[in-house]
Write a protein that holds these residues in place. Structure first.
Motif, mmCIF file in Angstrom:
data_model
loop_
_atom_site.group_PDB
_atom_site.id
_atom_site.type_symbol
_atom_site.label_atom_id
_atom_site.label_comp_id
_atom_site.label_asym_id
_atom_site.label_seq_id
_atom_site.Cartn_x
_atom_site.Cartn_y
_atom_site.Cartn_z
ATOM 1 N N GLU A 29 27.383 -10.607 -40.810
ATOM 2 C CA GLU A 29 28.325 -9.550 -41.166
ATOM 3 C C GLU A 29 28.443 -8.579 -40.001
ATOM 4 O O GLU A 29 27.472 -8.181 -39.387
ATOM 5 C CB GLU A 29 27.820 -8.817 -42.400
ATOM 6 N N LYS A 30 29.683 -8.215 -39.686
ATOM 7 C CA LYS A 30 29.915 -7.391 -38.517
ATOM 8 C C LYS A 30 29.464 -5.954 -38.760
ATOM 9 O O LYS A 30 29.412 -5.470 -39.871
ATOM 10 C CB LYS A 30 31.396 -7.405 -38.145
ATOM 11 N N GLU A 31 29.143 -5.267 -37.659
ATOM 12 C CA GLU A 31 28.764 -3.881 -37.744
ATOM 13 C C GLU A 31 29.995 -3.025 -38.026
ATOM 14 O O GLU A 31 31.119 -3.513 -38.021
ATOM 15 C CB GLU A 31 28.121 -3.450 -36.417
ATOM 16 N N GLU A 32 29.770 -1.761 -38.247
ATOM 17 C CA GLU A 32 30.880 -0.846 -38.481
ATOM 18 C C GLU A 32 31.885 -0.959 -37.344
ATOM 19 O O GLU A 32 31.541 -0.998 -36.173
ATOM 20 C CB GLU A 32 30.346 0.581 -38.573
ATOM 21 N N ASN A 33 33.158 -1.003 -37.695
ATOM 22 C CA ASN A 33 34.213 -1.291 -36.731
ATOM 23 C C ASN A 33 34.335 -0.215 -35.651
ATOM 24 O O ASN A 33 34.170 0.962 -35.905
ATOM 25 C CB ASN A 33 35.540 -1.422 -37.486
ATOM 26 N N ASP A 34 34.604 -0.627 -34.418
ATOM 27 C CA ASP A 34 34.960 0.297 -33.366
ATOM 28 C C ASP A 34 36.002 -0.387 -32.497
ATOM 29 O O ASP A 34 36.439 -1.499 -32.797
ATOM 30 C CB ASP A 34 33.720 0.730 -32.558
ATOM 31 N N TRP A 35 36.407 0.265 -31.423
ATOM 32 C CA TRP A 35 37.524 -0.281 -30.648
ATOM 33 C C TRP A 35 37.166 -1.573 -29.918
ATOM 34 O O TRP A 35 38.065 -2.307 -29.504
ATOM 35 C CB TRP A 35 38.056 0.785 -29.695
ATOM 36 N N ASN A 36 35.906 -1.893 -29.735
ATOM 37 C CA ASN A 36 35.532 -3.203 -29.202
ATOM 38 C C ASN A 36 36.048 -4.327 -30.086
ATOM 39 O O ASN A 36 36.314 -5.445 -29.619
ATOM 40 C CB ASN A 36 34.011 -3.343 -29.095
ATOM 41 N N ASP A 37 36.168 -4.045 -31.371
ATOM 42 C CA ASP A 37 36.574 -5.066 -32.326
ATOM 43 C C ASP A 37 38.085 -5.210 -32.454
ATOM 44 O O ASP A 37 38.565 -6.150 -33.099
ATOM 45 C CB ASP A 37 36.018 -4.740 -33.714
ATOM 46 N N GLU A 38 38.845 -4.279 -31.866
ATOM 47 C CA GLU A 38 40.296 -4.293 -32.080
ATOM 48 C C GLU A 38 40.987 -5.343 -31.227
ATOM 49 O O GLU A 38 40.520 -5.723 -30.151
ATOM 50 C CB GLU A 38 40.893 -2.915 -31.778
ATOM 51 N N MET A 39 42.137 -5.786 -31.730
ATOM 52 C CA MET A 39 43.041 -6.676 -31.005
ATOM 53 C C MET A 39 44.428 -6.056 -31.109
ATOM 54 O O MET A 39 44.947 -5.852 -32.207
ATOM 55 C CB MET A 39 43.005 -8.081 -31.600
ATOM 56 N N ILE A 40 45.022 -5.748 -29.962
ATOM 57 C CA ILE A 40 46.209 -4.894 -29.914
ATOM 58 C C ILE A 40 47.472 -5.714 -29.658
ATOM 59 O O ILE A 40 47.525 -6.524 -28.728
ATOM 60 C CB ILE A 40 46.052 -3.827 -28.820
ATOM 61 N N TYR A 41 48.489 -5.470 -30.481
ATOM 62 C CA TYR A 41 49.810 -6.074 -30.307
ATOM 63 C C TYR A 41 50.721 -4.993 -29.730
ATOM 64 O O TYR A 41 50.934 -3.958 -30.349
ATOM 65 C CB TYR A 41 50.325 -6.569 -31.659
ATOM 66 N N PHE A 42 51.249 -5.235 -28.540
ATOM 67 C CA PHE A 42 52.020 -4.237 -27.790
ATOM 68 C C PHE A 42 53.514 -4.426 -28.027
ATOM 69 O O PHE A 42 54.058 -5.505 -27.791
ATOM 70 C CB PHE A 42 51.668 -4.339 -26.304
ATOM 71 N N ILE A 43 54.167 -3.347 -28.457
ATOM 72 C CA ILE A 43 55.573 -3.411 -28.866
ATOM 73 C C ILE A 43 56.427 -2.481 -28.020
ATOM 74 O O ILE A 43 56.125 -1.289 -27.903
ATOM 75 C CB ILE A 43 55.714 -2.988 -30.347
ATOM 76 N N MET A 44 57.523 -2.990 -27.439
ATOM 77 C CA MET A 44 58.577 -2.124 -26.919
ATOM 78 C C MET A 44 59.522 -1.875 -28.082
ATOM 79 O O MET A 44 60.225 -2.776 -28.536
ATOM 80 C CB MET A 44 59.290 -2.771 -25.733
ATOM 81 N N VAL A 45 59.515 -0.646 -28.585
ATOM 82 C CA VAL A 45 60.155 -0.330 -29.862
ATOM 83 C C VAL A 45 61.608 -0.791 -29.903
ATOM 84 O O VAL A 45 62.046 -1.433 -30.864
ATOM 85 C CB VAL A 45 60.064 1.184 -30.150
ATOM 86 N N ASP A 46 62.383 -0.474 -28.875
ATOM 87 C CA ASP A 46 63.819 -0.800 -28.890
ATOM 88 C C ASP A 46 64.094 -2.293 -28.894
ATOM 89 O O ASP A 46 65.163 -2.723 -29.310
ATOM 90 C CB ASP A 46 64.493 -0.159 -27.673
ATOM 91 N N ARG A 47 63.128 -3.102 -28.462
ATOM 92 C CA ARG A 47 63.380 -4.533 -28.302
ATOM 93 C C ARG A 47 62.636 -5.373 -29.337
ATOM 94 O O ARG A 47 62.539 -6.596 -29.183
ATOM 95 C CB ARG A 47 62.990 -4.974 -26.889
ATOM 96 N N PHE A 48 62.147 -4.732 -30.403
ATOM 97 C CA PHE A 48 61.321 -5.479 -31.349
ATOM 98 C C PHE A 48 62.097 -5.895 -32.596
ATOM 99 O O PHE A 48 62.346 -7.086 -32.810
ATOM 100 C CB PHE A 48 60.086 -4.665 -31.725
ATOM 101 N N PHE A 49 62.516 -4.947 -33.422
ATOM 102 C CA PHE A 49 63.222 -5.305 -34.658
ATOM 103 C C PHE A 49 64.055 -4.128 -35.137
ATOM 104 O O PHE A 49 63.574 -2.991 -35.179
ATOM 105 C CB PHE A 49 62.230 -5.723 -35.746
#
Length: 512
Positions: A29-49
């Motif tokens: 079981e994973k430890e308390e979440n921190d930014w090491n655990d994050e996976m980031i999806y990068f969006i250019m707002v005008d070109r997304f949806f």
């Protein structure tokens, strides 16, 4: 009747087989979440949806320099899609009010107002709320180095000292980097206490109004380190867990590492970006580059695992284009590159459209509208596998990194955390390769989590692995199950009973 009896006998073995208890691949079981655990999806707002056609002012999808209609509502509507890929956070290009043609968000006109093409402040608040409902974090892009070309402050006599003297960006001296006008954009004098306070107030405004989790900081090397130290202190006095991701666009790890003293939590790893692109854009290339960058990072940074990796972004040629230019299959190339990125010790960032995979050359071609109908299922599945593994196995987010093998495009490395060990194998060569890996735990087996391959011990702590060309695998080191004789005998007994029953029924049928 006989036909029904035969069908019943055929079904019974498979029902028993499916009901037999199976042990899934597990993880602590994973430890308390921190930014090491994050996976980031990068969006250019005008070109997304485009989620709200009512804010489509002067939209022209045929002009790469114009707004194309993407907005905050569109991001909200696609949060479930992003989460389904496995991402835990989004980073959005600036949503602040921009001057005309500022579709990308970096020509800011008002630092405390939402760009009308993107929506309203209520939309921004709702975006963060909806993301948090899905256990996702949100990063807003934050600009302090410059304003838009035509900012009203330029004509305000009371704000003459809010800008550095206009001069072109020529050379790489610190004075030039921090005072010249980048791409002709008016350079804010962040040494001026009034400017500093205004920017602090703007940061505080977005944090308190929206509850955003962090900022991606634009053009960090063009602003003095003293400002960033104070900025870091200020935002973390508001929210101690607030996350800062800095862009220091440098090819030298040492130059980027020098900004670690500012307190900024993470930096986009440009040297690794260069190395990944050079190695993975074509089969047959060496993997020395990515491996050597990580070794340098370990020596230069206090927390190298807090760096953020990326394979392409809005400022560079898309990786898909590089694969195509080298006459390669982009999906195959992406699968290998992503497997490396998600299994090495940095926070992975994925540029929107990678899963398509979107093509694109230099600016502005690398900012095409997202195509949700064209996503490649094979590539999406690989992304989902990798994000799932990072969530399940802390060795991939917190573990040590040890290179085991690296020769002529074939590489292997080990990630270890407490009693958990994973082995990653990448074959970037043009032919099938084999290797023997030693110094691994004894009396175990390596179970593949991408292709279900099994590698067994050939000597104490030594395992032999064969890998097809342009393929990769992530192995979990686990107990050696060998042949499960009790299970095989159980299934064999059922099958034998089935055969005997069929023979008996067949004989009775002939007698009748």
């Amino acid at each position: 009747m006989r036909t029904k009896a035969l069908l019943s006998l055929c079904i019974i073995p498979f029902l028993l087989f499916c009901s037999f208890p199976m042990t899934a691949l597990g993880a602590d079981e994973k430890e308390e979440n921190d930014w090491n655990d994050e996976m980031i999806y990068f969006i250019m707002v005008d070109r997304f949806f485009n989620g709200n056609y009512d804010n489509d002012y002067e939209v022209d999808t045929g002009d790469p320099k114009a707004y194309h209609g993407g907005d905050i509502e569109g991001v909200i509507q696609q949060l479930d899609y992003i989460k389904s890929l496995g991402y835990t956070a989004i980073w959005m290009t600036p949503i602040m009010n921009n001057e005309p043609k500022g579709y990308h968000g970096y020509w800011i006109e008002d630092f405390m107002e939402v760009e009308e093409h993107f929506g309203t402040m209520e939309d921004a608040k709702r975006l963060v709320e909806e993301a948090h409902k899905r256990d996702m974090k949100v990063l807003f892009d934050f600009v302090v180095n410059h304003t838009g070309y035509q900012h009203a402050w330029l004509e305000d006599s009371n704000k003459e000292d809010w800008f550095h003297e206009e001069k072109r960006m020529m050379g790489e001296s610190q004075s030039v980097l921090e005072n010249a006008w980048l791409a002709g954009l008016p350079d804010l004098n962040t040494e001026n206490p009034e400017v500093e306070q205004y920017l602090f107030d703007a940061a505080e405004f977005w944090i308190e109004e929206t509850g955003v989790d962090g900022f991606r900081l634009d053009t960090v090397k063009h602003v003095p380190k003293d400002f960033w130290k104070d900025f870091n202190d200020h935002v973390k006095s508001i929210d101690p867990d607030f996350f800062l991701l800095g862009e220091v666009w440098q090819d030298s790890p040492r130059e980027i590492a020098a900004y670690e003293e500012t307190g900024i939590d993470s930096f986009v790893d440009y040297p690794l970006f260069n190395a990944i692109n050079e190695s993975f854009k074509k089969a047959g290339n060496s993997l020395n580059g990515p491996m050597s960058v990580w070794k340098a990072n370990e020596q230069l940074y206090e927390e190298p695992g807090m760096l953020s990796s990326f394979i392409d972004n809005h400022d560079n040629v898309r990786f898909t284009r590089k694969a195509i230019e080298n006459k390669q299959n982009p999906v195959t190339r992406w699968k290998l590159a992503l497997t490396y990125q998600f299994t090495m010790p940095e926070i992975p960032i994925t540029y929107y459209g990678t899963e398509v995979p979107l093509d694109g050359g230099e600016d502005l071609d690398n900012r095409r509208m997202m195509n949700f109908k064209a996503a490649d299922e094979e590539l999406k599945q690989r992304i989902e596998q990798l994000t799932s593994m990072r969530k399940e196995f802390p060795a991939l987010t917190k573990g040590d990194f040890e290179e085991l093998y690296n020769e002529d495009g074939l590489a292997a490395y080990k990630r270890t955390y407490e009693d958990q060990t994973l082995v990653v194998v990448l074959n970037n060569d043009v032919e099938t390769r084999t290797m023997e890996l030693d110094n691994l735990p004894q009396d175990k087996q390596l179970r593949g989590m991408l292709t279900d391959d099994i590698a067994r011990e050939v000597d104490k702590g030594t395992y032999k692995i064969a890998m097809e060309r342009e393929q990769s695998e992530v192995y979990l080191v686990e107990e050696n199950t060998g042949l499960n004789w009790s299970f095989l005998l159980f299934v064999g007994g059922i099958f034998a009973a089935f055969v005997v029953a069929v023979i008996i029924l067949s004989r009775k049928s002939r007698k009748n």
